[in-house]
Scaffold this motif. Sequence first.
Motif, PDB file in Angstrom:
ATOM      1  N   ALA A 179       0.820  -1.210   0.000  1.00  0.00           N
ATOM      2  CA  ALA A 179       0.000   0.000   0.000  1.00  0.00           C
ATOM      3  C   ALA A 179       0.857   1.265   0.000  1.00  0.00           C
ATOM      4  N   GLU A 180       2.111   1.134   0.417  1.00  0.00           N
ATOM      5  CA  GLU A 180       2.995   2.300   0.484  1.00  0.00           C
ATOM      6  C   GLU A 180       3.730   2.576  -0.821  1.00  0.00           C
ATOM      7  N   LYS A 181       3.666   1.653  -1.768  1.00  0.00           N
ATOM      8  CA  LYS A 181       4.392   1.856  -3.022  1.00  0.00           C
ATOM      9  C   LYS A 181       3.768   2.991  -3.829  1.00  0.00           C
ATOM     10  N   GLU A 182       4.627   3.792  -4.425  1.00  0.00           N
ATOM     11  CA  GLU A 182       4.131   4.919  -5.223  1.00  0.00           C
ATOM     12  C   GLU A 182       3.426   4.424  -6.471  1.00  0.00           C
ATOM     13  N   GLN A 183       4.031   3.455  -7.159  1.00  0.00           N
ATOM     14  CA  GLN A 183       3.390   2.809  -8.316  1.00  0.00           C
ATOM     15  C   GLN A 183       3.467   1.306  -8.138  1.00  0.00           C
ATOM     16  N   LEU A 184       2.352   0.662  -8.426  1.00  0.00           N
ATOM     17  CA  LEU A 184       2.248  -0.783  -8.229  1.00  0.00           C
ATOM     18  C   LEU A 184       2.154  -1.459  -9.589  1.00  0.00           C
ATOM     19  N   TYR A 185       3.033  -2.441  -9.830  1.00  0.00           N
ATOM     20  CA  TYR A 185       3.037  -3.187 -11.089  1.00  0.00           C
ATOM     21  C   TYR A 185       2.604  -4.634 -10.830  1.00  0.00           C
ATOM     22  N   TRP A 186       2.174  -5.308 -11.900  1.00  0.00           N
ATOM     23  CA  TRP A 186       1.736  -6.692 -11.761  1.00  0.00           C
ATOM     24  C   TRP A 186       2.793  -7.543 -11.072  1.00  0.00           C
ATOM     25  N   GLN A 187       4.052  -7.380 -11.434  1.00  0.00           N
ATOM     26  CA  GLN A 187       5.108  -8.215 -10.865  1.00  0.00           C
ATOM     27  C   GLN A 187       5.267  -8.018  -9.357  1.00  0.00           C
TER      28      GLN A 187
END
Length: 299
Positions: A179-187
């Motif tokens: 939840a803290e990631k700025e951008q979330l990717y499938w991987q």
Amino acid sequence: MERIELRQLRYAVVTSDAQSFSRAAATLNVKQITLSRKVQQLEERLGVKLFKRSTRGAEITENGRPFIEQARRIVTDVDNLRTTARNVSYGLQGRIAVGYCTPLLAGNLRLAIAGYLTKFADVQFDGIEASLEKLFHGLQSHALDVAVAPIGFGEDGIVSRRVWSERLFAVLPDDHALAEKEQLYWQDLRREVFVVSSVGLGPIFGNLIAGRLTEQGKRPNIIVQDTSLESVLSMVAAKRYISIATEASQGVSWTDICFHEIHDPTGPARLEYALYWRKNNDNPALRRFFELIEERYPG
């Protein structure tokens, strides 16, 4: 052979779905002993054992499986006939039946339906939420005029038109590390345990997750629950799973979970939708629906 009652077919189908006589009886609001007796009478008339009974419930037999699927089609067709007959007299300016497999919490579908109801107040509007299989069966049986579903499906006599797309989100417990990631990717999601619904968009999400995250023959961990999308999202708060949803699911307030947009290498991940309808459907109410869609989502 003695006459088979529609009620017996319905009891057998619901028992198969519920995998339990008690749960089926509760769903149909009948006494369990009545339902169990009717199913047993059906088995005797057919000469086929439909269910293996145990303390764990009622498990459909291999011999019973093809019968149950045929019974399901019969029950669905009769229900569709009743719906059609009941609605013939409704609506001063006609009737339209629109099917969809996504909840009307928010998003483009809700806006389109609200716009149609406002602009064509004298048209009887019937909305039907169902699985993809039932939506296409409804189109072929003339119970539905149009269905809204993800792109990529087709059947003989059915045409389609792209309409809109919705962003995809990972549904996480609100204190999840991702939840803290700025951008979330499938991987970023490859080690997570997913929970999806067996109905609505759940199978679509399951296939999407598998397609994006299967590596060297190793599939992602996906748990399928026989419950609604709303219940699945509520389960995420228990912090054992995560899930996937479109932006439309943010139309209500959820507690203890958060929605984090998923990205592909080229930008936000999206789910594309299309309208599906029969080629020969000349319903004037459907034509007006297409006119409204063309105004809002030019093709």
